[in-house]
Enzyme design. Sequence first.
Site, PDB file in Angstrom:
ATOM      1  N   PHE A 182       0.669  -1.338   0.308  1.00 36.62           N
ATOM      2  CA  PHE A 182      -0.079   0.079   0.096  1.00 36.62           C
ATOM      3  C   PHE A 182       0.916   1.438  -0.270  1.00 36.62           C
ATOM      4  CE2 PHE A 182       0.636  -1.332   4.444  1.00 36.62           C
ATOM      5  CZ  PHE A 182       1.059  -0.405   4.936  1.00 36.62           C
ATOM      6  N   THR A 216      -6.866   3.387  12.211  1.00 37.97           N
ATOM      7  CA  THR A 216      -6.763   3.799  11.137  1.00 37.97           C
ATOM      8  C   THR A 216      -7.949   3.790  10.249  1.00 37.97           C
ATOM      9  OG1 THR A 216      -4.644   2.483  11.807  1.00 37.97           O
ATOM     10  CG2 THR A 216      -4.982   2.317   9.487  1.00 37.97           C
ATOM     11  N   ARG A 230     -10.705  10.489  12.793  1.00 40.03           N
ATOM     12  CA  ARG A 230     -11.049  10.338  11.558  1.00 40.03           C
ATOM     13  C   ARG A 230     -12.417   9.210  11.727  1.00 40.03           C
ATOM     14  NH1 ARG A 230      -5.336   6.745  12.464  1.00 40.03           N
ATOM     15  NH2 ARG A 230      -4.128   8.005  10.934  1.00 40.03           N
ATOM     16  N   ASN A 240      -8.044   8.503   5.134  1.00 39.25           N
ATOM     17  CA  ASN A 240      -8.591   8.208   7.229  1.00 39.25           C
ATOM     18  C   ASN A 240      -7.855  10.132   7.102  1.00 39.25           C
ATOM     19  OD1 ASN A 240      -5.788   8.056   6.932  1.00 39.25           O
ATOM     20  ND2 ASN A 240      -6.013   6.360   7.981  1.00 39.25           N
ATOM     21  N   HIS A 243      -2.769  12.251  10.049  1.00 37.85           N
ATOM     22  CA  HIS A 243      -2.076  10.584  10.348  1.00 37.85           C
ATOM     23  C   HIS A 243      -0.939  11.794  12.207  1.00 37.85           C
ATOM     24  CE1 HIS A 243       2.408   9.296  10.524  1.00 37.85           C
ATOM     25  NE2 HIS A 243       2.544  10.312  11.025  1.00 37.85           N
TER      26      HIS A 243
END
Length: 418
Positions: A182, A216, A230, A240, A243
Amino acid sequence: MNGYEYKRCSFLVEWDDEDASLVRKFQMLYYLEDDTIELYELRKNKGARPRLFLKRTRVAAVNLGSMHVGSTFNVMGRNMRISDFADEFTRNKLGKLLQVVDRCVDRFVELLFIIEVLNQDDFLPLYLKRTFAMLKPDAMDRSDEILNLIKDRGFKIVNMKTVSLDRNDILRLYKEHEGKPFLGFLVNYLTTSPCLAMELVAENAVSHWMEFVGPTDSERARVEAPGSLRALYGRDKGYNAVHGSKNEEDSKRELDIFFPSTQVGNLSPPRTSATLEGTLCIVKPHALKEGHLGSILQEIRKGGFRVIAMQMFYVERVNAEELYEVYKGVVPEYADMVDELTQGACVALEVRYDANVGDSHSRFRELAGPRDPDIARHIEPSTLRAKFGKTRVENAVHCTDIPEDVVSEVEYFFLMLQ
């Protein structure tokens, strides 16, 4: 612990001496009884005694409420920043008081807290820490809302800037994901448009921020942590919104990428998102201290403007004088304007009017409103200065007045001061 020690706090402070290309370090003693400070310069040579830099004196805008890690104050034209507590008494015994007093806007309330706490034998310790946080491209259109939530959650933003990430920046930030399938998605996602990088300070900042960020997967967050960022602003596991550093080691590494104190080899921090094609707005120090940044950004966007770039600065006196040179001898508040801009962090914005790029300057002057907030409240009550200004000096925002200065003022912050 004797009575004298209860009356004095000790902090480590730093001053970026640009002329000498040095970061000078000091020990600052703050005396509770009369709001005075004393500064000693710390020598690099081992065993060298600290040098008295400033005899005990009172400094404008310095009080117990401003004495916390990350705060700044101006001493003789030098912007100094508190980097840490210097002794265990200040760290362990006064930490809770400093957090409480920082939230008090009334000086009388502040004094009541001092009296109350100094008469107690013990109270809870507070460990202020730093962490790295970043708003991703899909959250940037609602950054004003998120900044208000961050403030309400008890975090203090001590550094921030919008950045345009490239592949190398992302590989440095997510080095633990090297080789994972990813990673390519992350590179494509985070290079689509700017992100907002921030350095946050709070008690147990890393864990506090990660709890606020949430799981996440945004869909899972809406079930398990519906009040998390999120859950509120993310779409799914990929998109999302935000960070956060997972631990203190990651936090230090990530902060060093975006807000390095020194350059390491050929590595440079991610570049600013500024295009140098908009007009300048500065959210002044008093407006930041009063918590108005998010609300000002909301009003700017409601006025039809896009925020192209945003960055926090701690402006030195020489830079403030240079920026405001056009007002010298013309505006009677010139000296006070310089003082205000150096009294703490400000946030510079490059803004652009969506409907007409070339009309950004005049349109933004209209949105800012008359220089005097009292006049603005009478004739232009919907303007920024009417809503957030207090005086002709503390009038919330600076905007470029002369069309010929538009490019030079934007370049001054987003090119020369980088």
